[in-house]
Structures are given as C-alpha cells and as structure tokens.
Design an enzyme around this catalytic site. Structure first.
Site, PDB file in Angstrom:
ATOM      1  N   HIS A  17       2.358  14.448   0.649  1.00 31.04           N
ATOM      2  CA  HIS A  17       1.598  15.619   0.198  1.00 31.04           C
ATOM      3  C   HIS A  17       2.539  16.820   0.129  1.00 31.04           C
ATOM      4  O   HIS A  17       3.465  16.927   0.931  1.00 31.04           O
ATOM      5  CB  HIS A  17       0.462  15.942   1.171  1.00 31.04           C
TER       6      HIS A  17
ATOM      7  N   HIS B  19      -5.569  -0.942   5.695  1.00 31.80           N
ATOM      8  CA  HIS B  19      -5.399  -0.105   6.900  1.00 31.80           C
ATOM      9  C   HIS B  19      -6.483  -0.235   7.969  1.00 31.80           C
ATOM     10  O   HIS B  19      -7.194   0.714   8.267  1.00 31.80           O
ATOM     11  CB  HIS B  19      -5.207   1.365   6.545  1.00 31.80           C
TER      12      HIS B  19
ATOM     13  N   ASN C 159      -6.458   9.190   6.816  1.00 29.08           N
ATOM     14  CA  ASN C 159      -7.631   8.364   6.564  1.00 29.08           C
ATOM     15  C   ASN C 159      -7.195   6.905   6.453  1.00 29.08           C
ATOM     16  O   ASN C 159      -6.408   6.590   5.554  1.00 29.08           O
ATOM     17  CB  ASN C 159      -8.301   8.832   5.260  1.00 29.08           C
TER      18      ASN C 159
ATOM     19  N   HIS D 249       1.478   5.114  -1.980  1.00 29.28           N
ATOM     20  CA  HIS D 249       1.012   6.128  -2.934  1.00 29.28           C
ATOM     21  C   HIS D 249       2.239   6.805  -3.546  1.00 29.28           C
ATOM     22  O   HIS D 249       2.942   7.544  -2.867  1.00 29.28           O
ATOM     23  CB  HIS D 249       0.113   7.149  -2.248  1.00 29.28           C
TER      24      HIS D 249
ATOM     25  N   ARG E  34       1.925   8.638  -6.347  1.00 23.95           N
ATOM     26  CA  ARG E  34       1.362   9.911  -6.840  1.00 23.95           C
ATOM     27  C   ARG E  34       1.532  10.159  -8.343  1.00 23.95           C
ATOM     28  O   ARG E  34       0.910  11.059  -8.878  1.00 23.95           O
ATOM     29  CB  ARG E  34       1.934  11.115  -6.086  1.00 23.95           C
TER      30      ARG E  34
ATOM     31  N   ASP F 285       0.811   2.622   3.709  1.00 22.14           N
ATOM     32  CA  ASP F 285      -0.098   3.693   3.269  1.00 22.14           C
ATOM     33  C   ASP F 285       0.679   5.013   3.145  1.00 22.14           C
ATOM     34  O   ASP F 285       0.160   6.085   3.470  1.00 22.14           O
ATOM     35  CB  ASP F 285      -1.299   3.849   4.197  1.00 22.14           C
TER      36      ASP F 285
ATOM     37  N   HIS G 161     -10.940  -0.304   0.897  1.00 19.53           N
ATOM     38  CA  HIS G 161     -10.835   0.835   1.824  1.00 19.53           C
ATOM     39  C   HIS G 161     -12.188   0.909   2.529  1.00 19.53           C
ATOM     40  O   HIS G 161     -13.159   1.420   1.955  1.00 19.53           O
ATOM     41  CB  HIS G 161     -10.532   2.106   1.020  1.00 19.53           C
TER      42      HIS G 161
ATOM     43  N   ASP H 167      -8.710   2.447  -3.216  1.00 11.59           N
ATOM     44  CA  ASP H 167      -8.226   3.063  -1.974  1.00 11.59           C
ATOM     45  C   ASP H 167      -8.319   4.588  -1.992  1.00 11.59           C
ATOM     46  O   ASP H 167      -7.946   5.238  -2.964  1.00 11.59           O
ATOM     47  CB  ASP H 167      -6.771   2.676  -1.704  1.00 11.59           C
TER      48      ASP H 167
ATOM     49  N   HIS I 239       0.841  -1.211   0.000  1.00  8.31           N
ATOM     50  CA  HIS I 239       0.000   0.000   0.000  1.00  8.31           C
ATOM     51  C   HIS I 239       0.874   1.258   0.000  1.00  8.31           C
ATOM     52  O   HIS I 239       1.235   1.782   1.046  1.00  8.31           O
ATOM     53  CB  HIS I 239      -0.899  -0.023   1.250  1.00  8.31           C
TER      54      HIS I 239
END
EC number: 3.5.2.3
Lengths: 335, 450
Positions: free
Chosen positions: B322, B245, B291, B73, B75, B318, B192, B165, B71
């Site tokens: 950002h 998660h 989240n 990200h 991007r 996860d 999710h 997700d 899991h």
C-alpha cells in the site's frame, strides 16, 4: 514525566489521586471572584474536534482559558478535514502553529495514540474521547465527583478525618461500589471509568444486556451482570452511572442490539421504582447527553441524588488540572 | 544423467552450482544448462558439460525448488502507486520466488480474458518470475454474477485459480456454481472466507484486545462459518476448493476434519499469521492492520501445527503493498494488508524450521511443490533432479538480517516485520537456469518461458 493523557490506564494510583487533588485546588480557585490563573500564559492549547461535542469542547476551552492559555478551536465540520485532509496533515499544520497541547476528539478509536506516537506533533496530546475506546478526562471528573460525595469528611460512607472539613484531598475510592449501566460495548466512558475507578480502589460492576458488552471483557477488572434489579438491590452501590444508549442501535442496520426502546427501558432503565432500591447515600450519575425516558427516568435525573449537573462543573476543574500538570507540572503515571 | 532438450525459454550460459545442500540434505553440485538441471552429483566439476560454466559456490547454502506464491497482490493495473508488476516481481525474485499468482482485485478487476492477458503480458515483459493471473470469480468482485471463467481459462493466461480475494463469495448458490463450473477446465476456487454481515466495519480480531481498544471485532466465526459451508459444498459437488489465508484455530480444525473425510480441499497460511498476534495492535499502528486480522497466540500455534501436519498445504504471502498515505493515518481509515514476498522464507525458517516443526524438504513442499500443484503449474515446484526445469533458490540459513522496508524491492513500505531480526537470506534465485538474484541482489530478468 508523561507528556500525554491517552488512556485512563496511563495513570497509576498516585498519579490519579494527584490529578484529583490538583483538581480540588483548581475548583477552589473557581469559587473566587477572579477565576483566571496566569499559569499557562503564552502557551497554546488546540481543541481538535473531529466530532460534534459542544459540551466537552467548551469544558476544555474554559479550562484552558482560565489558566490563561491561548486557545485555538479547530473543528472538523466546515474545515479542510471534511475536504479530505488527513489527520497527519492537520496535525502538522497545528504543529506549525506552535501547539503546546492538542486536545483531540475523534470518531476513530486510537486516533490520539497515532497523534502522540507517529511523530506528527511535539505537543502533549489529551484524549477527549476517541471512537469507542476511551475518554479519560470524563472518568477523572466522574471519580472527582464520586470522591467529593463519598470520600470527603462527613460524607456518608467516608472514613477518617485527616483532611480539613469537607476535604477529600489525598483520598482514593477504596472499597466504594460503583455500578455502570448501559451500552458498554460502544462506550468510551465505560472503558475509562472501569480502568480509573479500579486504579483508585473502587469495586466496579457493569450491567448491560449481553449484546452491549464486548466479547473479551473477561479480563477487565470488574464484575459483569445482566440483571439491573439484582445489581441495585443486592449490590448496594454507592454510585450508579447510567450510560447513554443510542436508539439507532435497535435496527438491523444499527446492529440489532436490543428489540425496542420500551424493552430496554424496562430492563435497563433507571426508573423511579429502581431508584427506591438504592441506599440512601447512593448518587446517580450520567455523562450526558441523556435520553430521558430511555436509560434514565426524569425522577432519577432530577432527584436530589443526581450529580449530573455537578459533573459538568467538575469537568472544568479536572481538565484544568490535566492541562496544568501536562504543560507546567508533572502528570506522573505510567505513560 | 543429462538431458539435451532445452526448457522453453531456457537459454544463457551453463551454471555450475557447487556444494549446495539439496533440500537441506547432503551437499551436491547442480549443473544448470539450457534452462534445465542438466545433472546433479557429488562432484560435477570434471563433467564435460560443466566446462566453461559459470561457477556458483554454494557451500553451506540450502537449495530449494523456486518458490511459488499462490497469493500475491501486484496491484497493476490500476494501483501503480502501490506496486507494479515490475516492482512486485522484483520483490518476488529477491524473496526466492520463481512464480507468483497475481490476485484479481485490480482496477479494472481481472474478470475478463482481456485483463488477465494484460497481467500475463506485463509479467512476461518484466521477466523476473512467472506471473500467473488469478481470475475473479464474479464480475467486478461484486458477488452477483459469475465472471467468464471459461474465457479466462482458455485465454493466453491459462487461468486455473479463481478468487474474489478481498471479498468473500458469500452467496452459497453462487459459490456452489463456481465450484461446479471450473471443474470443466480443472480450475480451483480460492475462497476468501469472511462472512460479510459478521464483519461489517470490522477492524481487528474480536477478543480481549479489541474489547480494550474499542475497535470493532472481527470474530473467528466469520471465517470458520464460511469454511465449514464451503468444505461441505466442495464435497457435495466434487470440486476443488482452496481456502485462502487461514487465520484461526477453528479453521484449522474444520479443514482437518474435511481432509480426514477426503474432501477435495487445500488451504494456505500467510507468514504473518504464523508469527504475529493481535497484541501488536495495542498501539494502533496500521502496519498491523490486515485481512484476515492478526489473531491470538493460540491461533498462531494451531496454524503452525496445521502447516506441519499437512492440514494446511501451502504458505502463501498475501503480499499486499500500500502507498504510505494509506497506512500513515488513524487505524479505522487505514488500508488492510502487509508486504511479504521478501520476508516469507525467513519467517517460515524462523517459525517452522528453527522450531523443529518442518525440515527444508517440508518447506519446499509447502512453498513450491504444493502451490504449483494447486495452481496446475507444470514447470514449477519440480524436484531438484536431472532433466527438471532449472527453477531454484539458494538460501543461507545461517544469515541474520534486520528487516528494513526502505531497502526492499517492493514499492510497499508496509512490512509488519520492520525492525525485526530474521534468519535466512536468499542468496540466489534461478528461473529457467538464469540467475535473477545473485549474492542477494537482483541481477537481470530471466525472460519468458516462450
């Protein structure tokens, strides 16, 4: 020395009583012909309002001006904020203008904390209402109002005669029973009042339908009831504070918190009949703006018990005290 | 014993790892050659194949199979301001990973063979870890219509894990169909679990702290209700369900119940949910906004217990980078997510190993073997034994370091562990026998498996 007023929890007992005492002094100056004091001459107070609130903004503005501060009103509507400028950039801009204090009203809970703690401004931050979190100066003006009515010499349940005639100076709210009724879940007024009134020794009861109380309320220093008649009849409150309820919260989209305005009013409105359940000395409060006919009847709002208009006037004195203590004195407290 | 068949993509000089504690056990030497573990033994310094090999002194270090993240990200495409496949996989290598699953909520969404192949190719070009794209379950993550799951499975990216997700596949019929459909190619739906109506505009765990802070509550039941529904669906149609998660005590109990009945269910927990609680939200610092939200200490303890007893199969990061402006704002306006690739192993050591809940073999199972098996990765999560692919990590369990987001390889600065001292440091990572990390620093990409 605390530099900010973000939460009613920032004030310990001594600090809270001191703010109310200074507010009394400020109120006394407001009865003079010349209302303006030179205390904050040369200091700049910014009213940073991301939500419409003419009532609170003008109250802070009047307080700052009567202390001779320069006031800059910065409202989100029609400003660069609505064009996507961040809270951070707005704060940096105000910092560059030399703000000594920033009074912030914001729809996001915790926005004043970010302003105070993220290093975007060096000035003092005053929370003038953040989302569904807190509104500490409202709680201060409510406590001020309660103290004046119920703790001054000669007051119905007042005790002792230490201070001068009619004075409540130095007193707290020990043993007073305050019942707060309505949409606690979404109310920043309720949160600040529970914390501050408890600090001052009052016994607080919240009355609301279960849908309008937050999950996790168990740790709050107050009692909780769903039965308004019982709370008024058996609780014998010294003050009853009605909270504003928004009609939009009935619909599914609004959260479906109660079935209809009529049912809400029947179960949780302060009707003429409920008014008669109250002890003779009990005062009726509302932070405004009111929904007459929903949470409060005209009989209650306009009765001699009502302190609603007086609360507005007391707001200026309390906010003068807060600005004065933050910028020229010492607010004390825990923050 | 030794092997002469090189692993695909396995080239480069031989490496002799000396004195590593394999899975935290007895010290042994590992000889890496041709992309494989050529031999394992108490002393391989005299072995003919070790002649001329580069020697890595691993005295005191623990050797684990290369970590596999289910899991991540990354991007890219679309949010290269937050992370790129290059920066994200560098972070993964530094964290001890040799494979990551790249989540589908990119822009465009990874809901077609074209996008998953693009992500796969970006991963190969970067070469730091194997990148396995996750395919979206529904077109545009919109929860309306199944994406072309078969096309993604048949593509060069060979997708086996499908997930919306960030969004829940909340429609029960669509979830049922997705579970059924992917059985044709041995896929798994990674859900999710978040009931959308119960979490509209939700900001943090619903409980004592949210009540006080005036932030819209995110009730545990919103997660648990979906997990309860989905484990029953998975049992009904006989398909593999993976729960992303897991964050609540109740979720652990439901999954435990399902596993006791033999339902085909697996689950993951993030490092941050193993350590952090909603008490951290009190200052409204959005670095703690995530989240699912940070929960309570009781939830943290149940998650640790569930991971220890095997109810929860996997630790997955996860990792959600950002850009600064998406966190440097008021809570309600901030993005949800935390970085995690470079802190995962340390947080697991801190929360699971140092508490006595897991030994290093247990860590290897939950951070390498199990996620590789769920993702159907044949060359990852293998034992550290002769003939196996030389994917491994060497970590120093005695090291202590203070987390500094600015010093990380990820482009994201949103680490919730910032300023904390954590145990355990990744010293070296080997992908197919080539060091991507040596002495705690990135070396060079290992290239692809082709």
């Amino acid at each position: 020395m605390s530099r900010h007023l973000l939460s009613a929890a920032d004030l310990d007992h001594a600090a809270a009583v001191h703010v109310l005492d200074v507010a009394e002094e400020m109120a006394a100056t407001q009865r003079r012909e010349i209302k303006k004091l030179p205390t904050l001459r040369g200091r700049t107070v910014v009213n940073l309002f991301f939500e419409d609130s003419t009532r609170t903004r003008t109250s802070f503005e009047a307080a700052a001006k009567r202390l001779s501060a320069d006031v800059i009103n910065f409202s989100a509507k029609g400003s660069s904020v609505s064009k996507g400028e961040s809270l951070k950039d707005t704060a940096l801009t105000l910092q560059a203008m030399g703000a000594d204090a920033v009074v912030i009203r914001h729809p996001a809970s915790g926005a004043p904390h970010r302003l105070a703690r993220a290093g975007w401004t060096r000035g003092s931050v005053v929370n003038a209402g953040d989302g569904t979190h807190e509104h500490p100066t409202q709680a201060l003006l409510d406590a001020f109002t309660i103290r004046r009515h119920l703790r001054a010499d000669g007051a119905p349940t007042g005790s002792g005669t230490a201070a001068g005639p009619g004075s409540a100076t130095g007193r707290d709210l020990d043993g007073l029973r305050v019942t707060i009724v309505g949409d606690v879940l979404h109310s920043r007024v309720a949160r600040s009042n529970v914390l501050l009134l408890h600090t001052l020794g009052a016994h607080v009861t919240l009355v609301a339908p279960p849908t309008l109380l937050p999950v996790g309320i168990g740790g709050w220093p107050c009692e909780v009831s769903h039965d308004l008649d019982g709370a008024l009849r058996d609780g014998a409150p010294d003050a009853v504070m009605m909270l504003r309820v928004q009609r939009e919260r009935m619909s599914t989209a609004g959260g479906g918190f109660f079935p209809s305005a009529r049912e809400y009013s029947r179960r949780y409105g302060l009707s003429a009949a409920r008014l008669r359940l109250l002890p003779e000395h009990t005062i009726v409060m509302h932070p405004g703006p009111m929904n007459r006919g929903l949470e409060i009847s005209a009989d209650a709002a306009d009765s001699p018990r009502s302190t609603i208009v007086e609360q507005v006037g007391n707001g200026v004195a309390v906010r003068m005290a807060v600005l004065y203590l933050l910028l020229a004195g010492d607010l004390g407290g825990r923050a | 014993m030794s092997t002469t068949t090189p692993a695909p993509g396995g080239t480069g000089p031989a490496v002799l790892v000396r004195g590593a504690r394999i899975l935290g056990g007895e010290a042994a030497d590992l000889l890496l050659s041709g992309g494989r573990i050529a031999d394992v033994g108490p002393d391989l310094s005299g072995a003919p194949a070790a002649r001329g090999a580069e020697v890595v002194d691993a005295t005191g270090l623990v050797a684990l199979p290369g970590l596999v993240d289910l899991h991540t990200h990354l991007r890219e495409p679309g949010r290269e301001d937050a992370e790129t496949v290059e920066s994200g996989t560098r972070a993964a290598a530094r964290g001890g990973f040799t494979a990551v699953h790249a989540m589908a909520n990119t822009d465009p969404v990874a809901d077609t063979a074209g996008v998953v192949e693009q992500v796969r190719r970006l991963g190969e070009e970067a070469g730091w870890v194997d990148v396995h794209p996750v395919g979206a379950v529904t077109v545009g993550l919109a929860g309306q219509q199944l994406a072309e799951l078969g096309a993604m499975a048949d593509s060069a990216a060979r997708v086996r894990v499908f997930s919306d997700d960030g969004k829940c596949v909340w429609d029960a019929v669509l979830m049922r169909r997705a579970l059924e459909y992917v059985r044709a190619f041995d896929g798994v739906i990674a859900q999710h679990a978040q009931e959308p109506r119960l979490t509209e505009d939700a900001q943090m765990n619903e409980g004592e702290v949210s009540a006080l802070l005036g932030l819209r509550g995110w009730p545990s039941v919103a997660e648990e209700a979906i997990i309860a529904r989905d484990v029953l669906l998975a049992s009904h149609v006989g398909s593999r369900l993976h729960v992303c998660h897991v964050s609540t005590k109740g979720s652990v109990e439901i999954i435990r119940w399902a596993k006791e009945r033999g339902f085909p269910v697996t689950a993951e927990v993030t490092p941050h949910h193993l350590l952090l609680t909603d008490e951290l939200v009190r200052d409204y610092d959005p670095v703690f906004k995530v989240n699912p939200p940070l929960r309570t200490q009781a939830d943290v303890e149940a998650l640790r217990e569930g991971l220890a007893d095997g109810t929860i199969d996997v630790v997955a990061t996860d990792h959600a980078p950002h850009p600064a402006e998406d966190k440097d704002c008021e809570w309600a306006a901030a993005a949800m997510g935390m970085t995690g690739l470079e802190t995962a192993l340390s947080v697991v050591q801190h929360t699971m190993v140092e508490t006595g809940l897991l030994d290093w073999a247990g860590v290897a199972q939950r951070m390498s073997t199990a996620p590789a098996r769920i993702g159907r990765l044949e060359a990852q999560g293998r034992p550290l034994a002769a003939g196996e692919p030389a994917n491994l990590v060497l970590l120093d369990p005695a090291a202590r370091w203070t987390v500094d987001p600015a010093a990380m390889a990820t482009a994201g600065r949103n680490s919730p562990f910032r300023g904390r001292e954590l145990p355990g440091a990744v010293v070296a990572t080997f992908l197919r026998g080539r060091a991507t990390v040596r002495d705690g620093a990135l070396v060079e990409p290992a290239g692809t498996a082709r």
